[in-house]
Scaffold this active site. Structure first.
Site, PDB file in Angstrom:
ATOM      1  CD  GLU A  91       4.346   0.384   6.704  1.00 16.88           C
ATOM      2  OE1 GLU A  91       5.202   0.709   7.549  1.00 16.88           O
ATOM      3  OE2 GLU A  91       3.825   1.219   5.917  1.00 16.88           O
ATOM      4  CG  ASP A 141      -0.204  -0.005   2.537  1.00 20.63           C
ATOM      5  OD1 ASP A 141       0.821  -0.702   2.636  1.00 20.63           O
ATOM      6  OD2 ASP A 141      -0.650   0.676   3.482  1.00 20.63           O
TER       7      ASP A 141
END
Length: 491
Positions: free
Chosen positions: A149, A82
């Site tokens: 994350e 991400d």
């Protein structure tokens, strides 16, 4: 494999830039990584690589050792899927649907009005480039790509024992070429909730939005020591100071978008008697001048705006408004303590990242970071005391451990020796005041030897994010050298 999407795919080293260009073309903000994950799964299968996905959405891709290196220790290359979705106010961009628009700006690659996603897209691109290469020497190789994350480390929290077989993990989520990290801060989220009560007002009030804009923002870990202003704190300061001067009534307040990004903008909808409109405008002008005097060398673009609003809701009661603004103004923010053990590194900090007005409450989100558990617990206690004084609730969630440095790390010595062999200078061995996933990986894989390194990325988590082109080449050269130097597995 080569992808041609924009001009950056032609940069050197082309294997890395081509993958990064393709990553930019596929939307992948936190919680929306599935399209990129599916692309990688399909690509890996087409390349004949073994690929799996666990219940947390993490991807595992395995590649056999190159001939003659089957007896080396296994290596896990790791990145997260991400990116942080941040944009300038005047940028029309939907991070869940629109591609990032990267372009070359001198010695850097940046994006058009948004975060670039070099954090951690460059690391992800290098992992895929190693998988794709036929001319890089390496032992048994695994790639781990984790989910979410940036917004909670969900993938790292969900990682289970038994999925990885490697002995060494190379995390690619650091942001300064020439530095190698062997430790990081842990953290915890804090949510402070202010229940709302509103009062009916018969008087015809003038309604305005007061906004603070143009701040640099940045990463709430690696940039927290720079003195960059927090828009939420500045707005709370203004409102608290001028609350009684102009008989101000608060309708709503909002600022920031992510608890791990220093907020660049914050806004409050307020109402004042029509007779005090000029007094309010004067207060805004004086505060703007004050901020220029205080912050002008660092925050050159800071501005205050005052605009009419059509927010017709009733204002908060005086009691709720007073408690809210007093708590936001008094809330600690920024560096709490520097480390005694690691000179120049922040030990403990917190960031008032988000303020949001909902139907029945206003919520303030903080991210606390610390290299030591007691530092994190101290700040939690501070916020708990503040909440008690304000007679509101605070909740703590998502605590994750720090990554304790290991001075005897074998892979650290390998990194140092290979780097010095290439560049004739020693790398800087560092501990970072940010949440790397390595601390969480140590729980299911306590014996795995780990380091973190990467190319030079400036201003992550902000629309000013950029990655240095030459540093990507150095980082890529270093990664290949490390993979070649991995020692034989003796047990």
């Amino acid at each position: 494999m080569e992808f041609i999407v924009s001009d950056i795919s032609q940069l050197s080293p082309r294997p890395v830039w081509a993958f990064f260009d393709q990553i930019c073309a596929i939307p992948h903000p936190s919680y929306h990584e599935s399209q990129l994950a599916q692309f990688i799964i399909d690509w890996a299968k087409g390349r004949g690589l073994a690929v799996r996905q666990d219940n947390a959405g993490n991807l595992f891709i395995r590649k056999p050792a190159t001939p003659g290196m089957e007896n080396r220790k296994g290596v896990v290359l790791q990145a997260h899927l991400d990116m942080v979705p941040q944009k300038n106010e005047n940028t029309d961009h939907d991070f869940t649907r629109d591609p990032i628009r990267p372009y070359v700006d001198g010695e850097w690659v940046t994006a058009d009005g948004t975060t670039l996603g070099a954090d951690n897209g460059m690391g992800m691109a290098s992992c895929l480039a190693v998988l794709d290469a036929d001319d890089i020497e390496h032992g048994p190789l695994e790639v781990l790509l984790t989910t979410n994350e940036e917004a909670g480390m969900d993938g790292a929290f969900g990682l289970e024992a038994g999925w990885l077989t490697g002995d060494i993990l190379l995390n690619t989520d650091s942001e300064q070429e020439g530095e190698v990290y062997m430790g990081c801060a842990g953290g915890v989220d804090a949510s402070m909730h202010f229940p709302l009560e509103r009062q009916a007002i018969e008087e015809d009030l003038a309604r305005f939005t007061i906004g603070i804009k143009g701040l640099k923002g940045g990463h709430s870990g690696v940039d927290i020591h720079t003195g960059r202003a927090n828009a939420n704190k500045l707005l709370a300061r203004f409102l608290s100071h001028h609350l009684d001067d102009v008989d101000m009534s608060l309708l709503a307040i909002r600022g920031g978008t992510l608890r791990n990004a220093i907020p660049r903008e914050a806004f409050a909808d307020i109402a004042v008697p029509a007779s005090q409109k000029d007094a309010l405008a004067g207060a805004v002008d004086r505060f703007a001048t004050l901020l220029q005097d205080e912050l002008g060398r660092l925050e050159e673009q800071v501005t205050l705006v005052m605009e009419s609003t059509d927010n017709a809701t009733n204002p908060l009661t005086r009691a709720v408004q007073s408690r809210l603004l007093a708590a936001l103004n008094a809330a600690p923010n920024g560096v709490v303590r520097m480390s005694d053990d690691v000179p120049g590194v922040v030990e403990t900090s917190l960031n008032l990242g988000v303020i949001n007005t909902e139907e029945d409450k206003i919520t303030a989100l903080f991210l606390i970071r610390s290299l030591i558990d007691s530092g994190r617990e101290n700040v939690q206690s501070m916020l708990q005391s503040l909440a008690s004084l304000a007679n509101v609730n605070v909740e703590f969630s998502g605590a994750y451990p720090g990554w304790k440095p290991d001075p005897d790390s074998e892979i650290m010595h390998i990194f140092r020796d290979t780097y010095e062999g290439i560049y004739q200078r020693k790398p800087d061995i560092m501990v970072i005041h940010a949440g790397l996933e390595c601390g969480l990986f140590k729980q299911p894989y306590p014996n795995m030897d780990m380091i973190s390194f990467g190319p030079t990325i400036k201003f992550p988590h902000s629309p000013d994010e950029k990655v240095n082109i030459d540093s990507v080449g150095h980082y890529w050269q270093q990664m290949q050298a490390i993979l070649k130097a991995i020692p034989v597995k003796t047990a």
